[in-house]
Write a protein that holds these residues in place. Structure first.
Motif, PDB file in Angstrom:
ATOM      1  N   GLY A 125     -26.023 -40.217  75.482  1.00  0.00           N
ATOM      2  CA  GLY A 125     -25.021 -40.348  76.542  1.00  0.00           C
ATOM      3  C   GLY A 125     -25.427 -41.336  77.612  1.00  0.00           C
ATOM      4  O   GLY A 125     -26.375 -42.118  77.434  1.00  0.00           O
ATOM      5  N   ALA A 126     -24.708 -41.286  78.748  1.00  0.00           N
ATOM      6  CA  ALA A 126     -24.956 -42.220  79.862  1.00  0.00           C
ATOM      7  C   ALA A 126     -26.369 -42.016  80.433  1.00  0.00           C
ATOM      8  O   ALA A 126     -26.897 -40.916  80.403  1.00  0.00           O
ATOM      9  CB  ALA A 126     -23.932 -41.968  80.960  1.00  0.00           C
ATOM     10  N   ASN A 127     -26.960 -43.099  80.913  1.00  0.00           N
ATOM     11  CA  ASN A 127     -28.301 -43.004  81.540  1.00  0.00           C
ATOM     12  C   ASN A 127     -28.550 -44.274  82.327  1.00  0.00           C
ATOM     13  O   ASN A 127     -28.509 -45.368  81.767  1.00  0.00           O
ATOM     14  CB  ASN A 127     -29.360 -42.845  80.450  1.00  0.00           C
ATOM     15  N   ILE A 128     -28.841 -44.127  83.620  1.00  0.00           N
ATOM     16  CA  ILE A 128     -29.049 -45.331  84.432  1.00  0.00           C
ATOM     17  C   ILE A 128     -30.518 -45.730  84.536  1.00  0.00           C
ATOM     18  O   ILE A 128     -30.831 -46.744  85.137  1.00  0.00           O
ATOM     19  CB  ILE A 128     -28.440 -45.199  85.848  1.00  0.00           C
ATOM     20  N   THR A 129     -31.442 -44.936  83.952  1.00  0.00           N
ATOM     21  CA  THR A 129     -32.858 -45.324  84.077  1.00  0.00           C
ATOM     22  C   THR A 129     -33.164 -46.553  83.221  1.00  0.00           C
ATOM     23  O   THR A 129     -32.606 -46.726  82.139  1.00  0.00           O
ATOM     24  CB  THR A 129     -33.820 -44.192  83.647  1.00  0.00           C
ATOM     25  N   ARG A 130     -34.058 -47.385  83.733  1.00  0.00           N
ATOM     26  CA  ARG A 130     -34.508 -48.589  83.021  1.00  0.00           C
ATOM     27  C   ARG A 130     -36.025 -48.617  83.063  1.00  0.00           C
ATOM     28  O   ARG A 130     -36.618 -48.202  84.074  1.00  0.00           O
ATOM     29  CB  ARG A 130     -34.013 -49.853  83.741  1.00  0.00           C
ATOM     30  N   ARG A 134     -36.488 -48.000  89.060  1.00  0.00           N
ATOM     31  CA  ARG A 134     -36.856 -46.901  89.953  1.00  0.00           C
ATOM     32  C   ARG A 134     -35.654 -46.023  90.254  1.00  0.00           C
ATOM     33  O   ARG A 134     -34.517 -46.497  90.204  1.00  0.00           O
ATOM     34  CB  ARG A 134     -37.352 -47.465  91.294  1.00  0.00           C
ATOM     35  N   LEU A 135     -35.927 -44.760  90.590  1.00  0.00           N
ATOM     36  CA  LEU A 135     -34.881 -43.861  91.098  1.00  0.00           C
ATOM     37  C   LEU A 135     -35.453 -43.118  92.303  1.00  0.00           C
ATOM     38  O   LEU A 135     -36.669 -42.883  92.375  1.00  0.00           O
ATOM     39  CB  LEU A 135     -34.437 -42.870  90.024  1.00  0.00           C
ATOM     40  N   PRO A 136     -34.582 -42.696  93.217  1.00  0.00           N
ATOM     41  CA  PRO A 136     -35.067 -41.968  94.395  1.00  0.00           C
ATOM     42  C   PRO A 136     -35.657 -40.603  93.997  1.00  0.00           C
ATOM     43  O   PRO A 136     -35.162 -39.959  93.075  1.00  0.00           O
ATOM     44  CB  PRO A 136     -33.813 -41.769  95.246  1.00  0.00           C
ATOM     45  N   ALA A 139     -33.285 -37.446  94.211  1.00  0.00           N
ATOM     46  CA  ALA A 139     -32.049 -37.421  93.421  1.00  0.00           C
ATOM     47  C   ALA A 139     -32.296 -37.168  91.937  1.00  0.00           C
ATOM     48  O   ALA A 139     -31.581 -36.390  91.312  1.00  0.00           O
ATOM     49  CB  ALA A 139     -31.302 -38.740  93.608  1.00  0.00           C
ATOM     50  N   SER A 140     -33.306 -37.809  91.335  1.00  0.00           N
ATOM     51  CA  SER A 140     -33.492 -37.704  89.884  1.00  0.00           C
ATOM     52  C   SER A 140     -34.337 -36.480  89.534  1.00  0.00           C
ATOM     53  O   SER A 140     -35.124 -36.008  90.351  1.00  0.00           O
ATOM     54  CB  SER A 140     -34.179 -38.967  89.364  1.00  0.00           C
ATOM     55  N   SER A 141     -34.182 -35.999  88.297  1.00  0.00           N
ATOM     56  CA  SER A 141     -34.975 -34.840  87.856  1.00  0.00           C
ATOM     57  C   SER A 141     -36.467 -35.201  87.850  1.00  0.00           C
ATOM     58  O   SER A 141     -37.301 -34.428  88.323  1.00  0.00           O
ATOM     59  CB  SER A 141     -34.513 -34.371  86.480  1.00  0.00           C
ATOM     60  N   SER A 142     -36.806 -36.399  87.348  1.00  0.00           N
ATOM     61  CA  SER A 142     -38.214 -36.839  87.355  1.00  0.00           C
ATOM     62  C   SER A 142     -38.720 -36.932  88.780  1.00  0.00           C
ATOM     63  O   SER A 142     -39.836 -36.530  89.089  1.00  0.00           O
ATOM     64  CB  SER A 142     -38.359 -38.233  86.737  1.00  0.00           C
ATOM     65  N   GLY A 143     -37.879 -37.494  89.647  1.00  0.00           N
ATOM     66  CA  GLY A 143     -38.257 -37.657  91.053  1.00  0.00           C
ATOM     67  C   GLY A 143     -38.543 -36.318  91.706  1.00  0.00           C
ATOM     68  O   GLY A 143     -39.515 -36.183  92.457  1.00  0.00           O
ATOM     69  N   SER A 195     -26.776 -34.898  89.601  1.00  0.00           N
ATOM     70  CA  SER A 195     -27.470 -35.398  90.794  1.00  0.00           C
ATOM     71  C   SER A 195     -27.441 -36.927  90.881  1.00  0.00           C
ATOM     72  O   SER A 195     -27.386 -37.511  91.956  1.00  0.00           O
ATOM     73  CB  SER A 195     -28.912 -34.893  90.771  1.00  0.00           C
ATOM     74  N   ILE A 196     -27.467 -37.556  89.689  1.00  0.00           N
ATOM     75  CA  ILE A 196     -27.439 -39.027  89.624  1.00  0.00           C
ATOM     76  C   ILE A 196     -26.050 -39.508  89.215  1.00  0.00           C
ATOM     77  O   ILE A 196     -25.525 -40.467  89.761  1.00  0.00           O
ATOM     78  CB  ILE A 196     -28.477 -39.523  88.589  1.00  0.00           C
ATOM     79  N   GLU A 197     -25.493 -38.835  88.215  1.00  0.00           N
ATOM     80  CA  GLU A 197     -24.156 -39.167  87.716  1.00  0.00           C
ATOM     81  C   GLU A 197     -23.483 -37.844  87.369  1.00  0.00           C
ATOM     82  O   GLU A 197     -24.130 -36.960  86.792  1.00  0.00           O
ATOM     83  CB  GLU A 197     -24.241 -39.973  86.411  1.00  0.00           C
ATOM     84  N   GLN A 198     -22.216 -37.746  87.666  1.00  0.00           N
ATOM     85  CA  GLN A 198     -21.493 -36.496  87.437  1.00  0.00           C
ATOM     86  C   GLN A 198     -21.536 -36.068  85.966  1.00  0.00           C
ATOM     87  O   GLN A 198     -21.551 -34.878  85.661  1.00  0.00           O
ATOM     88  CB  GLN A 198     -20.041 -36.677  87.877  1.00  0.00           C
ATOM     89  N   VAL A 199     -21.612 -37.069  85.059  1.00  0.00           N
ATOM     90  CA  VAL A 199     -21.476 -36.777  83.622  1.00  0.00           C
ATOM     91  C   VAL A 199     -22.773 -36.313  82.964  1.00  0.00           C
ATOM     92  O   VAL A 199     -22.769 -35.948  81.797  1.00  0.00           O
ATOM     93  CB  VAL A 199     -20.965 -38.016  82.848  1.00  0.00           C
ATOM     94  N   SER A 200     -23.903 -36.354  83.688  1.00  0.00           N
ATOM     95  CA  SER A 200     -25.151 -35.997  83.008  1.00  0.00           C
ATOM     96  C   SER A 200     -26.028 -35.031  83.794  1.00  0.00           C
ATOM     97  O   SER A 200     -25.882 -34.861  85.003  1.00  0.00           O
ATOM     98  CB  SER A 200     -25.946 -37.251  82.629  1.00  0.00           C
ATOM     99  N   THR A 201     -26.946 -34.419  83.043  1.00  0.00           N
ATOM    100  CA  THR A 201     -27.928 -33.498  83.617  1.00  0.00           C
ATOM    101  C   THR A 201     -29.320 -34.037  83.318  1.00  0.00           C
ATOM    102  O   THR A 201     -29.633 -34.305  82.153  1.00  0.00           O
ATOM    103  CB  THR A 201     -27.793 -32.099  82.962  1.00  0.00           C
ATOM    104  N   GLY A 202     -30.148 -34.185  84.330  1.00  0.00           N
ATOM    105  CA  GLY A 202     -31.547 -34.565  84.120  1.00  0.00           C
ATOM    106  C   GLY A 202     -32.388 -33.303  83.988  1.00  0.00           C
ATOM    107  O   GLY A 202     -32.187 -32.338  84.721  1.00  0.00           O
ATOM    108  N   VAL A 203     -33.298 -33.309  83.016  1.00  0.00           N
ATOM    109  CA  VAL A 203     -34.210 -32.175  82.814  1.00  0.00           C
ATOM    110  C   VAL A 203     -35.614 -32.770  82.800  1.00  0.00           C
ATOM    111  O   VAL A 203     -35.867 -33.728  82.066  1.00  0.00           O
ATOM    112  CB  VAL A 203     -33.933 -31.451  81.474  1.00  0.00           C
TER     113      VAL A 203
HETATM  114  C1  PHB Z   1     -32.188 -37.585  86.145  1.00  0.00           C
HETATM  115  O1  PHB Z   1     -33.382 -37.728  85.924  1.00  0.00           O
HETATM  116  O2  PHB Z   1     -31.796 -36.616  86.811  1.00  0.00           O
HETATM  117  C2  PHB Z   1     -31.201 -38.566  85.656  1.00  0.00           C
HETATM  118  C3  PHB Z   1     -31.595 -39.872  85.408  1.00  0.00           C
HETATM  119  C4  PHB Z   1     -30.673 -40.800  84.953  1.00  0.00           C
HETATM  120  C5  PHB Z   1     -29.359 -40.439  84.750  1.00  0.00           C
HETATM  121  C6  PHB Z   1     -28.952 -39.127  84.990  1.00  0.00           C
HETATM  122  C7  PHB Z   1     -29.882 -38.194  85.434  1.00  0.00           C
HETATM  123  O3  PHB Z   1     -28.476 -41.347  84.298  1.00  0.00           O
END
Ligand code: PHB
Length: 250
Positions: A125-130, A134-136, A139-143, A195-203
């Motif tokens: 699915g969707a994912n903005i990580t590259r 970086r992510l804040p 906001a992100s699950s890893s963060g 938390s990052i995008e409405q359509v996904s869940t970070g674990v």
């Molecule tokens: C997350 O780590 O919470 C996360 C990261 C990228 C996404 C969505 C969720 O696109």
């Protein structure tokens, strides 16, 4: 190191030149670099020419500039990030094969989560990580994993805000974030829907080396997917990566 008329050192100016490159802006003209690095045109041309000669920047046939492969080579040589990535990769592959969604490895870097590796799946699915993006932290699950185990001063700095909203469900309230950090420390994982995008869940789960949390391992799931199986796969992989890091120390 000799200072310029404006008082900044050559090292500072080289760093400003390199920092004009981002994951979205990978190719620039020398004039653009000079403008963004706030350098006089003659200095920008001289520094860019020298960095191209040293291989830290590369110039294509259209005279456009990108970061040089040599920079990547030097940065990875003996770096702790490389050691971590090598220990993690086989186990990230297991997670990715079981879950069939994006799997990421992130470390704390200057108050943000920096992504060292990302494995994808054709149907993921969707994912903005590259990779190298970086992510804040808030906001992100890893963060959130990295923030929960960060030194107290860093935690307080992030809690002091601003806590920017990336999506409607990003935590932007310091009191809520403080409680969330305590939960993560107690439970040992993060499930962050929307938390990052409405359509996904970070674990995400922590990875420890010599007792310290050194990284976060995460998957990004479509919002409707239950997180249980992914969490189980992440925990198993984290233990295996920790064992690999222990073996590597001997
Ligand atoms: C997350 O780590 O919470 C996360 C990261 C990228 C996404 C969505 C969720 O696109």
């Amino acid at each position: 190191m000799a200072n310029s008329a404006s008082g900044d050192s050559m090292t500072e100016r080289i760093v400003r030149v390199l920092e004009t490159f981002t994951s979205e802006r990978t190719v620039q003209t020398t004039a653009e670099i000079g403008r963004r690095a706030e350098l006089p045109s003659s200095s920008a041309h001289r520094i860019v020419d020298e960095l191209v000669r040293a291989g830290l920047l590369e110039r294509d046939e259209d005279h456009r500039i990108r970061l040089g492969l040599r920079l990547w080579e030097l940065a990875l040589r003996g770096s702790t990030a490389l050691r971590l990535r090598q220990a993690a990769l086989p186990h990230m592959e297991s997670v990715q094969a079981a879950v069939r969604e994006h799997t990421q490895l992130a470390v704390l870097e200057q108050d943000e989560a920096l992504f060292l590796e990302r494995l994808s799946h054709p149907q993921a699915g969707a994912n903005i990580t590259r990779v190298a993006g970086r992510l804040p932290l808030h906001a992100s699950s890893s963060g959130l994993v990295l923030l929960a185990h960060a030194p107290l001063a860093l935690r307080e700095r992030v809690l002091a805000g601003p806590l920017r909203a990336l999506a409607r469900e990003t935590i932007t309230d310091a009191a809520v974030l403080r409680r969330r950090i305590a939960d993560v420390r107690r439970e040992g994982f993060v499930v962050a829907p929307g938390s990052i995008e409405q359509v996904s869940t970070g674990v995400a789960v922590p990875i420890r080396d010599a007792g310290e949390v050194v990284a976060a391992l995460s998957v990004v799931l479509p919002r409707e997917t239950p997180p249980g199986p992914a969490l189980a796969a992440l925990k198993q992989a984290a233990s295996a990566i920790e064992a690999a890091l222990r073996a590597d120390r001997r």
